[in-house]
Design a protein around this motif. Structure first.
Motif, short mmCIF file in Angstrom:
data_model
loop_
_atom_site.label_atom_id
_atom_site.label_comp_id
_atom_site.label_asym_id
_atom_site.label_seq_id
_atom_site.Cartn_x
_atom_site.Cartn_y
_atom_site.Cartn_z
N MET A 1 0.84 -1.19 0.00
CA MET A 1 0.00 0.00 0.00
C MET A 1 0.88 1.25 0.00
N LYS A 2 0.54 2.20 -0.81
CA LYS A 2 1.33 3.44 -0.88
C LYS A 2 1.16 4.24 0.39
N THR A 3 2.28 4.72 0.91
CA THR A 3 2.26 5.55 2.12
C THR A 3 1.61 6.89 1.81
N GLN A 4 0.60 7.24 2.60
CA GLN A 4 -0.09 8.52 2.40
C GLN A 4 0.45 9.61 3.32
N SER A 5 0.92 9.22 4.50
CA SER A 5 1.42 10.22 5.46
C SER A 5 2.65 9.69 6.18
N VAL A 6 3.62 10.58 6.37
CA VAL A 6 4.88 10.24 7.03
C VAL A 6 5.18 11.28 8.10
N ALA A 7 5.52 10.82 9.28
CA ALA A 7 6.04 11.69 10.34
C ALA A 7 7.54 11.49 10.43
N ILE A 8 8.31 12.54 10.20
CA ILE A 8 9.77 12.48 10.31
C ILE A 8 10.16 13.04 11.67
N VAL A 9 10.82 12.22 12.48
CA VAL A 9 11.12 12.59 13.86
C VAL A 9 12.60 12.96 14.01
N LEU A 10 12.84 14.14 14.54
CA LEU A 10 14.20 14.64 14.82
C LEU A 10 14.22 15.30 16.19
N HIS A 11 15.43 15.48 16.71
CA HIS A 11 15.58 16.20 17.98
C HIS A 11 15.18 17.66 17.80
N ASP A 12 15.78 18.32 16.80
CA ASP A 12 15.46 19.70 16.46
C ASP A 12 15.99 19.93 15.05
N LEU A 13 15.99 21.19 14.61
CA LEU A 13 16.46 21.50 13.26
C LEU A 13 17.70 22.39 13.33
N ARG A 14 18.65 22.01 14.18
CA ARG A 14 19.92 22.74 14.28
C ARG A 14 20.69 22.61 12.97
N GLY A 15 21.90 23.18 12.91
CA GLY A 15 22.63 23.30 11.65
C GLY A 15 23.43 22.10 11.23
N GLY A 16 23.17 20.91 11.76
CA GLY A 16 23.93 19.74 11.38
C GLY A 16 23.52 19.15 10.05
N GLY A 17 24.38 18.26 9.54
CA GLY A 17 24.12 17.64 8.25
C GLY A 17 22.88 16.78 8.24
N ALA A 18 22.63 16.02 9.31
CA ALA A 18 21.46 15.15 9.36
C ALA A 18 20.18 15.98 9.32
N GLU A 19 20.16 17.07 10.07
CA GLU A 19 18.99 17.93 10.10
C GLU A 19 18.73 18.54 8.72
N LYS A 20 19.80 19.00 8.09
CA LYS A 20 19.68 19.58 6.74
C LYS A 20 19.13 18.56 5.75
N MET A 21 19.65 17.32 5.82
CA MET A 21 19.21 16.29 4.88
C MET A 21 17.76 15.88 5.12
N MET A 22 17.34 15.83 6.37
CA MET A 22 15.95 15.46 6.67
C MET A 22 14.98 16.54 6.23
N VAL A 23 15.39 17.79 6.31
CA VAL A 23 14.54 18.87 5.80
C VAL A 23 14.40 18.74 4.28
N ARG A 24 15.52 18.49 3.60
CA ARG A 24 15.46 18.35 2.14
C ARG A 24 14.64 17.13 1.75
N LEU A 25 14.75 16.05 2.52
CA LEU A 25 13.95 14.86 2.23
C LEU A 25 12.47 15.14 2.45
N ALA A 26 12.13 15.81 3.54
CA ALA A 26 10.74 16.15 3.82
C ALA A 26 10.15 16.98 2.69
N ASN A 27 10.91 17.97 2.24
CA ASN A 27 10.43 18.82 1.15
C ASN A 27 10.22 18.02 -0.13
#
Length: 374
Positions: A1-27
Motif C-alpha cells: 500500500m502506498k504511504t499517504q502520510s509520514v512523520a519524520i522525527v528529529l531532535h530539532d532542526l539545528r545546523g547539522g548535516g542530518a537535520e539539513k538532509m531530513m529537511v530536504r527529504l521532507a520537502n
C-alpha cells in the motif's frame, strides 16, 4: 500500500548535516504528494527556515530527547501517521520506545547517518554511551530495515553491531536540490576567492577532530612553495584555537585562513581551485557531493564511510589514507598540476538529487525494499 502520510522525527532542526538532509527529504517527499509532518522532540533550529510550507511542523518542546518519549507517544497516538521515519541514534531510540508504547513499531523506520562504531566513540557522556549500547539491540528487533546513508555505514553496522545484512538498506542523501544548484552560481565572498591570480584550496566543516583539518594544514605546509597558493577552511567548532595555533606554528598565517561559517559555502567551493575532504570518518559526506556538483576538482581521504563510494573507489578523484600528511601533500600537489574531470564529477553527484533520494526512501517506507547503488 502506498504511504499517504509520514512523520519524520528529529531532535530539532539545528545546523547539522542530518537535520539539513531530513529537511530536504521532507520537502522532496511533499513534492511527490506525500503528506509529511516534521516532528521535533524539542524545538527550533536554523534549518527550520528551509522547511517547505507543504510540510507540517510539530514541536513537542521536550527538555531533552529521552524525556520526550511520552509526548511523542501521545502525538503519534493522536496523529496516526502511516509511517514514522526517525534519524540519529538517540532519536531512533526515543522513537522506538514511543512506537512500542503505541503499538506502532511496524510503522517505524530508523536511519543511521554516520559510521556507528566510530561515532559512538566521540559521544562519551553516560546517557549517550547507554543509548549507543541500546540502539543496536533495538534495531535487531525492529520489523523494518534500518536505512544507512552509505554502504560503508551498512557494513559497519553488520561487522561491529551484529546486525544482519537483510536488516539494513542503503538510500542516498538528498544533497542536491533546485535551491542548492542555484546557490552555487552566486559570487564568492572571500577575498582570496575573488582574486584570479590567487590559487585557493577550500575545505568546509566543523572544526572538530572528526574533520581532520590538522592533517590538511600540515599537508598544506608541505606544498606552500607553490606560488600564490592559499588554504581557506570554512566552519566553526571546538578546535578553533588549536587549529589557529597550528597555523601560526607552521608560519602559515599569510597563507591559511579560518574565516568561520560561510553564508553560502557552495559559492565559495565553486570559486576554488580545489576542494579537500580531510575527514577521519563520515557517514556519507554531503559537502563532498556539493563540491562535485559545482565542478571544482576534489580530493578526499579514504575514510569510513562514503568517499570511496562517491568517488567510485578513487577513479574520479584521488583518495588518500586517513591521517597521512605526506600522502595528502603529494595528492595536493598532483591535484594542482592535474585537476580531475569536472564533467564526470558532476555526473556522479547527480545520484544524490533530492527527487531520487525521496524515491528511494519511499520504496523503503512502502515496503518495496531495495539497496541503492547495487
Amino acid at each position: 500500500m502506498k504511504t499517504q502520510s509520514v512523520a519524520i522525527v528529529l531532535h530539532d532542526l539545528r545546523g547539522g548535516g542530518a537535520e539539513k538532509m531530513m529537511v530536504r527529504l521532507a520537502n522532496a517527499l511533499a513534492e511527490q504528494n506525500t503528506a509529511v509532518t516534521m516532528v521535533l522532540l524539542t524545538e527550533g533550529g536554523v534549518n527550520k527556515a528551509e522547511l517547505s510550507s507543504a510540510v507540517k511542523l510539530v514541536e513537542l518542546g521536550s527538555p531533552r530527547t529521552l524525556s520526550s518519549v511520552p509526548r511523542l507517544a501521545a502525538y503519534l497516538r493522536e496523529a496516526q501517521p502511516d509511517r514514522i521515519l526517525s534519524a540519529l541514534t538517540h532519536v531512533n531510540v526515543a522513537a522506538a520506545l514511543a512506537c512500542a508504547m503505541t503499538g506502532m513499531l511496524r510503522r517505524l523506520v530508523v536511519s543511521e547517518r554516520n559510521t556507528y562504531s566510530l561515532d559512538k566513540k566521540v559521544n562519551t557522556g553516560a546517557v549517550m554511551k547507554f543509548t549507543y549500547w541500546l540502539a543496536p539491540r533495538i534495531y535487531r528487533r525492529l520489523p523494518n530495515p534500518v536505512i544507512a546513508v552509505s554502504g560503508g555505514v551498512a557494513r559497519d553496522l553488520v561487522e561491529t553491531e551484529s546486525l544482519r545484512p537483510k536488516d539494513i538498506v542503503v538510500a542516498p542523501n538528498p544533497v542536491l536540490t533546485a535551491k542548492v544548484l542555484t546557490m552555487m552560481d552566486e559570487p564568492a565572498s572571500h577575498p582570496w576567492l575573488q582574486d584570479p591570480a590567487t590559487r585557493v584550496v577550500v575545505a568546509v566543516g566543523r572544526l572538530s577532530h572528526q574533520k581532520g583539518f590538522d592533517t590538511l594544514i600540515r599537508a598544506f605546509a608541505q606544498v606552500a612553495d607553490i606560488p600564490n597558493l592559499r588554504l581557506v577552511i570554512f566552519g566553526e567548532g571546538e578546535l578553533r584555537e588549536e587549529l589557529s595555533a597550528l597555523v601560526s606554528q607552521l608560519q602559515l598565517t599569510e597563507r591559511v585562513d579560518l574565516p568561520g561559517y560561510a553564508a553560502n559555502p557552495l559559492a565559495e567551493m565553486k570559486a576554488a581551485d580545489l576542494f579537500v575532504l580531510s575527514s577521519r570518518f563520515e557517514g556519507s559526506p554531503n559537502v563532498l557531493v556539493e563540491a562535485m556538483a559545482t565542478g571544482v576538482p576534489v580530493l578526499a581521504t579514504n575514510c569510513p564511510s562514503g568517499p570511496d563510494e562517491i568517488l567510485d573507489q578513487g577513479r574520479l578523484a584521488p583518495l588518500v589514507p586517513v591521517d597521512n600528511v605526506n600522502a595528502m601533500a603529494q595528492a595536493l600537489r598532483q591535484c594542482m598540476e592535474q585537476p580531475s574531470d569536472n564533467a564526470e564529477l558532476k555526473n556522479r553527484a547527480d545520484r544524490y538529487r533530492d527527487a531520487l533520494s525521496a524515491q528511494a526512501y519511499s520504496a523503503v517506507l512502502n515496503g518495496s525494499v531495495t539497496v541503492w547503488g547495487r
